[in-house]
Scaffold this active site. Structure first.
Site, PDB file in Angstrom:
ATOM      1  N   ASP A  56      28.737   1.675 -21.496  1.00 60.20           N
ATOM      2  CA  ASP A  56      28.502   2.276 -22.810  1.00 60.20           C
ATOM      3  C   ASP A  56      28.970   3.728 -22.862  1.00 60.20           C
ATOM      4  O   ASP A  56      29.730   4.116 -23.757  1.00 60.20           O
ATOM      5  CB  ASP A  56      27.025   2.201 -23.184  1.00 60.20           C
ATOM      6  CG  ASP A  56      26.506   0.771 -23.246  1.00 60.20           C
ATOM      7  OD1 ASP A  56      27.326  -0.145 -23.402  1.00 60.20           O
ATOM      8  OD2 ASP A  56      25.276   0.586 -23.122  1.00 60.20           O
ATOM      9  N   GLU A 172      21.625  -3.097 -27.859  1.00 57.62           N
ATOM     10  CA  GLU A 172      20.487  -2.293 -27.412  1.00 57.62           C
ATOM     11  C   GLU A 172      19.539  -2.002 -28.568  1.00 57.62           C
ATOM     12  O   GLU A 172      18.322  -1.991 -28.393  1.00 57.62           O
ATOM     13  CB  GLU A 172      20.971  -0.975 -26.794  1.00 57.62           C
ATOM     14  CG  GLU A 172      21.543  -1.110 -25.406  1.00 57.62           C
ATOM     15  CD  GLU A 172      21.798   0.230 -24.748  1.00 57.62           C
ATOM     16  OE1 GLU A 172      22.029   0.237 -23.527  1.00 57.62           O
ATOM     17  OE2 GLU A 172      21.788   1.269 -25.441  1.00 57.62           O
TER      18      GLU A 172
END
Length: 275
Positions: A56, A172
């Site tokens: 990420d 997420e």
């Protein structure tokens, strides 16, 4: 089930699956333009991002560095810069991966700040932590680490008249897997709306090393469970989360875990409650 999945996906503005290379290229350029517009509209010249070693922050860093390079070229203004920050708690579990990410991104500037002393000082000063079980204390301090990292990034951004980049994405966000006012705090979130596999796809677009792209995701906040995989914390896999967000069939257990977690963590995705 699918109506609930569609509703949640709409709330999180989930990006449609990439159909081909042209679609990937267009999405990458759209997000780079978004980053550039954020800077132009703010009147600021710097971007700050914490590099953890995961895909990420690697992907967000690659987007940011390209955005900054283009801004310098297109405007002739050499003061635009991207600052990558390593924020280990003493010696990081995946130190090698974090350094490898920085090396591949090649940021304009790179800082390393050990948050260990600050977190330990906080732990010693907060009497409420006394008497807690080791596991409970470890979990609380894990969130403290995330918040200290946020404070550090904003301190650097303020010093350089810059903005802080976040790494939150749809996979997420649906799980609320971020610390409120910690890694959930930022000025711009260029990965927003992407599922996990799309984040990996964009990293591959930049020819990122495959071991970093496919590295097992971990928040690595708990001293008692270093490198604990995100999927262990979730109880479901990223493949199941991505499928859920795309409205595809998932098993009943995964559906329940994702939905329950999404509603339970709603407070993380909204502004503070007010009367």
């Amino acid at each position: 089930m699918q109506s609930i999945q569609r509703e949640i996906a709409q709330q999180l503005k989930v990006q449609a699956p990439f159909k081909d290379w042209t679609a990937i290229d267009a999405e990458v350029n759209r997000r780079i333009t978004f980053i550039q517009d954020c800077l132009r509209n703010s009147g600021l010249k710097s971007l700050v991002l914490g590099i953890s070693g995961g895909v990420d922050s690697l992907t967000a860093g690659l987007l940011a560095q390209k955005a900054i390079k283009e801004l310098r070229t297109n405007t002739g203004d050499g003061s635009y810069r991207f600052i990558a920050v390593r924020l280990p708690y003493e010696t990081q579990f995946d130190e090698y991966d974090a350094n490898a990410s920085v090396d591949f991104i090649k940021p304009d500037e790179h800082h390393t700040i050990n948050i260990g002393p600050v977190v330990k000082f906080m732990a010693n000063e907060v009497k409420a932590l006394q008497g807690k079980t080791a596991v409970s204390r470890d979990f609380v301090l894990g969130n403290t680490k995330a918040r200290i990292r946020m404070v550090t990034q904003y301190t650097i951004a303020s010093a350089y008249d810059g903005m802080v980049i976040g790494t939150d994405h749809a996979a997420e966000a649906v799980m609320g897997f971020f610390t409120k006012f910690g890694d959930g705090a930022c000025d711009l979130a260029p990965l927003s709306g992407l599922v996990k596999n799309q984040v990996r796809t964009i990293a591959r677009y930049f020819n990122a090393p495959e071991p970093l792209v496919e590295k097992i995701p971990t928040a690595d906040l708990e001293n008692l469970s270093p490198g604990k995989p995100d999927e262990v914390s979730y109880g479901v896999t990223y493949a199941e989360i991505d499928a859920f967000l795309y409205g595809e069939p998932v098993c009943e257990k995964a559906f329940k875990i994702i939905c329950d977690t999404y509603y339970k963590t709603r407070h993380k995705r909204v502004m503070p409650f007010s009367p």
